[in-house]
Design an enzyme around this catalytic site. Structure first.
Site, mmCIF file in Angstrom:
data_model
loop_
_atom_site.group_PDB
_atom_site.id
_atom_site.type_symbol
_atom_site.label_atom_id
_atom_site.label_comp_id
_atom_site.label_asym_id
_atom_site.label_seq_id
_atom_site.Cartn_x
_atom_site.Cartn_y
_atom_site.Cartn_z
ATOM 1 C CG ASP A 135 115.884 138.152 20.608
ATOM 2 O OD1 ASP A 135 115.147 138.847 20.512
ATOM 3 O OD2 ASP A 135 115.737 137.264 18.979
ATOM 4 C CG MET A 136 121.187 141.658 25.554
ATOM 5 S SD MET A 136 121.649 143.302 24.753
ATOM 6 C CE MET A 136 121.049 144.501 24.890
ATOM 7 N NE ARG A 186 111.938 139.785 23.669
ATOM 8 C CZ ARG A 186 112.073 139.681 23.160
ATOM 9 N NH1 ARG A 186 112.992 139.166 23.093
ATOM 10 N NH2 ARG A 186 110.801 139.909 21.890
ATOM 11 C CB ALA A 191 118.985 132.399 27.411
ATOM 12 C CG HIS A 229 108.158 130.081 29.652
ATOM 13 N ND1 HIS A 229 109.692 130.542 29.594
ATOM 14 C CD2 HIS A 229 107.365 130.314 27.926
ATOM 15 C CE1 HIS A 229 109.532 130.980 27.980
ATOM 16 N NE2 HIS A 229 108.855 130.453 27.578
ATOM 17 N NE ARG A 290 120.054 131.214 23.211
ATOM 18 C CZ ARG A 290 120.826 131.335 22.049
ATOM 19 N NH1 ARG A 290 121.584 131.496 21.860
ATOM 20 N NH2 ARG A 290 119.713 131.581 21.083
HETATM 21 C C1 FAD Z 1 109.434 135.924 24.297
HETATM 22 C C2 FAD Z 1 111.176 135.462 24.232
HETATM 23 C C3 FAD Z 1 111.854 136.332 24.320
HETATM 24 C C4 FAD Z 1 112.787 135.656 24.899
HETATM 25 N N1 FAD Z 1 114.164 136.644 24.626
HETATM 26 C C5 FAD Z 1 115.364 136.174 24.976
HETATM 27 C C6 FAD Z 1 116.395 137.553 24.579
HETATM 28 O O1 FAD Z 1 116.530 138.612 23.986
HETATM 29 N N2 FAD Z 1 117.802 137.878 25.403
HETATM 30 C C7 FAD Z 1 118.194 136.698 26.817
HETATM 31 O O2 FAD Z 1 119.210 136.249 26.739
HETATM 32 N N3 FAD Z 1 117.502 135.787 26.697
HETATM 33 C C8 FAD Z 1 115.761 135.892 26.149
HETATM 34 N N4 FAD Z 1 114.485 135.123 26.838
HETATM 35 C C9 FAD Z 1 114.956 133.933 27.390
HETATM 36 C C10 FAD Z 1 114.571 134.474 29.316
HETATM 37 O O3 FAD Z 1 116.085 134.697 29.416
HETATM 38 C C11 FAD Z 1 114.907 133.229 29.826
HETATM 39 O O4 FAD Z 1 116.513 132.182 29.608
HETATM 40 C C12 FAD Z 1 113.820 131.523 29.418
HETATM 41 O O5 FAD Z 1 112.488 132.446 29.917
HETATM 42 C C13 FAD Z 1 113.541 131.224 30.619
HETATM 43 O O6 FAD Z 1 112.525 131.791 32.225
HETATM 44 P P1 FAD Z 1 111.516 131.871 32.316
HETATM 45 O O7 FAD Z 1 111.888 133.645 32.929
HETATM 46 O O8 FAD Z 1 110.883 131.171 31.687
HETATM 47 O O9 FAD Z 1 111.790 131.285 33.656
HETATM 48 P P2 FAD Z 1 112.593 129.982 34.996
HETATM 49 O O10 FAD Z 1 112.663 130.118 35.939
HETATM 50 O O11 FAD Z 1 113.491 129.145 34.102
HETATM 51 O O12 FAD Z 1 111.247 129.324 34.042
HETATM 52 C C14 FAD Z 1 109.250 128.789 35.371
HETATM 53 C C15 FAD Z 1 108.903 127.421 34.121
HETATM 54 O O13 FAD Z 1 108.745 128.153 32.736
HETATM 55 C C16 FAD Z 1 108.900 126.831 32.401
HETATM 56 N N5 FAD Z 1 109.748 126.724 31.459
HETATM 57 C C17 FAD Z 1 111.266 127.162 31.032
HETATM 58 N N6 FAD Z 1 111.522 127.570 30.259
HETATM 59 C C18 FAD Z 1 111.455 126.616 29.205
HETATM 60 C C19 FAD Z 1 111.973 125.469 28.530
HETATM 61 N N7 FAD Z 1 112.795 125.695 27.461
HETATM 62 N N8 FAD Z 1 110.789 124.707 28.600
HETATM 63 C C20 FAD Z 1 110.109 123.911 29.115
HETATM 64 N N9 FAD Z 1 110.098 124.553 29.679
HETATM 65 C C21 FAD Z 1 110.186 125.918 30.310
HETATM 66 C C22 FAD Z 1 109.251 125.689 33.268
HETATM 67 O O14 FAD Z 1 108.172 125.034 33.643
HETATM 68 C C23 FAD Z 1 109.842 126.229 34.445
HETATM 69 O O15 FAD Z 1 109.743 125.525 35.722
HETATM 70 C C24 FAD Z 1 113.487 135.458 26.408
HETATM 71 C C25 FAD Z 1 112.205 134.599 26.369
HETATM 72 C C26 FAD Z 1 110.822 135.133 25.763
HETATM 73 C C27 FAD Z 1 110.333 134.031 26.623
#
Ligand code: FAD
Length: 310
Positions: A135-136, A186, A191, A229, A290
């Site tokens: 993970d980053m 990935r 975050a 998501h 987060r």
């Molecule tokens: C499998 C996976 C691994 C990850 N690994 C890392 C990592 O190693 N380092 C890192 O910095 N980040 C990591 N992340 C987190 C990532 O950086 C984002 O902070 C996180 O995925 C939210 O962004 P989004 O792309 O889903 O889009 P967003 O624009 O934030 O969300 C889009 C939509 O998704 C839904 N959603 C998003 N987050 C949530 C939540 N917490 N609860 C409920 N609904 C939500 C909402 O409906 C939102 O409108 C990871 C995410 C995933 C899915």
């Protein structure tokens, strides 16, 4: 609007490092909503959840929660847990891999010792034909994490790969170098709390860069995990791959346990590879914070759980 969300994120993310808030939530948080995002406090609980997800056509990546480790002893304990987890996944026939945080392996203490622990885990995973994702974390560790992954590959452990965060301005450059080494990456939005000097502060810019990075990877043909998501991005990926005749075997979607589960299942039903990120363990507080910071509605969910209990 964008500024309001930025302020919200900044305040909530500030709580991730607050010891009093951490202690309080360790006491009550699992009951107050953390169990929506965390698959259990023990390995066995999480493995049972992973098998359920497998039955529903989802692959998993399992994460034993813990970060910001302060002693080598603690880091050794986490390494041992990962080795035991890899064995247990193989024994129980869980279809998936593992994700770990470099600071959990002691990166804040020593690059060399953290590398040794991660190498040990990657070697155990290689014996089981399993992949290990690093993970980053925050930008203090970006360069050092990438160095560790490259060293693993140089040492023959090609079953490891990093995460690239679209909010960082440096990511395009990093991704090119990883693609040229054929590395499984990935891609995420990012975050952590980062200064505008090194990270795009506006969501629109992060999204544009995310798409740019995804496009360059899918065009390269090197296996890529798109972790989001965001349905707009997911739909955009689906259209892009269809237009370019990129096969489903060249990429996967990843989402977090407990978030948008119906969408995860629907994509898997449609023939896409979908992997659910399954965190477990007692040190779930920073991970939980987060998740709250990503979506204001999640804080409402926790408050409602608290009111219901009182
Ligand atoms: C499998 C996976 C691994 C990850 N690994 C890392 C990592 O190693 N380092 C890192 O910095 N980040 C990591 N992340 C987190 C990532 O950086 C984002 O902070 C996180 O995925 C939210 O962004 P989004 O792309 O889903 O889009 P967003 O624009 O934030 O969300 C889009 C939509 O998704 C839904 N959603 C998003 N987050 C949530 C939540 N917490 N609860 C409920 N609904 C939500 C909402 O409906 C939102 O409108 C990871 C995410 C995933 C899915």
């Amino acid at each position: 609007m964008d500024m309001g969300i930025r302020l919200f994120r900044s305040v909530i993310l500030g709580l991730a490092g607050n010891p009093a808030a951490a202690a309080l939530s360790r006491k009550y948080g699992m009951k107050l909503g953390a169990s929506r995002f965390v698959a259990g406090q023990t390995r066995d609980e999480a493995l049972a959840k992973a098998l359920e997800l497998n039955e529903r056509k989802l692959l998993v990546t399992m994460d034993h929660l813990g970060e910001g480790v302060r002693t080598d002893q603690e880091a050794d304990g986490y390494r041992n847990e990962y080795i035991a987890l890899i064995d247990a996944m193989a024994v129980k026939g869980v279809r998936g891999n593992v994700s770990l945080k470099p600071t959990q392996m002691g990166l804040a203490l020593s690059d060399q010792r953290a590398y040794e622990r991660i190498r040990h885990i990657a070697a155990a995973a290689a014996d089981r034909s399993m992949f290990v994702r690093l993970d980053m974390e925050d930008s203090l560790y970006t360069e050092r994490t990438l160095r560790i992954v490259k060293k693993l590959h140089a040492d023959g452990l090609t079953n490891a790969g990093p995460v690239i965060q679209a909010y960082l301005r440096r990511s395009d450059h990093d991704l090119r170098s990883l693609t040229s080494c054929n590395m499984n990456v990935r891609l995420v939005k990012g975050a952590y709390k980062e200064p505008a000097r090194i990270a795009y502060p506006k969501r629109g810019d992060v999204d544009s860069n995310f798409k740019r990075l995804i496009r360059s990877r899918l065009d390269s043909g090197v296996y890529t995990a798109v972790a989001t998501h965001d349905e707009t991005i997911i739909d955009w990926v689906r259209t892009f791959v269809a237009r370019r005749s990129i096969p489903n075997s060249a990429f996967e979607f990843q989402m977090l346990y407990g978030i948008r589960t119906p969408l995860q299942l629907r994509l898997a039903e449609q023939g896409y590879t979908v992997r659910s990120y399954v965190p477990y363990g007692t040190m779930w507080y920073p991970y939980f914070v987060r998740r709250l910071a990503e979506r204001p509605a999640n804080v409402g969910f926790v408050v409602r759980s608290m009111l219901k209990r009182n």
